[in-house]
Write a protein that holds these residues in place. Sequence first.
Motif: not given
Length: 118
Positions: A108-110, A87-90, A80-84, A14-21
Amino acid sequence: MPFKAILTDLVRSVPGASGAILADWEGEAVEQFALYDDFELKIVGAHKGIILNQVKELQGRLDDPVRDAVITTAHQHVVIGAVGNDYSLVMTLAREAISARALPPFRKAIELLMKEIY
């Protein structure tokens, strides 16, 4: 596919992305990948996960459940998104990034994380 690989691929694609948790229901980090300080990303993940949980509590009033949300601040976008249910993905993005371009790979990552977890 391990969590770290999914998060790394997401940030690098993702252009400009700096992190994911990936965070659990208490906002604790399960895994993360960042191009900056991991500790700072953990704090962002915990706070945004709390916001997502509050939104999910309110969605009982809606006919259509909340999938994800984009929060824009003066310095960055945070997706931010729900993973089930547990969990959450940020993901953090530079303020100049186009957040709408991040949504397809984010979703797609979710899906990939859901397959790994559940």
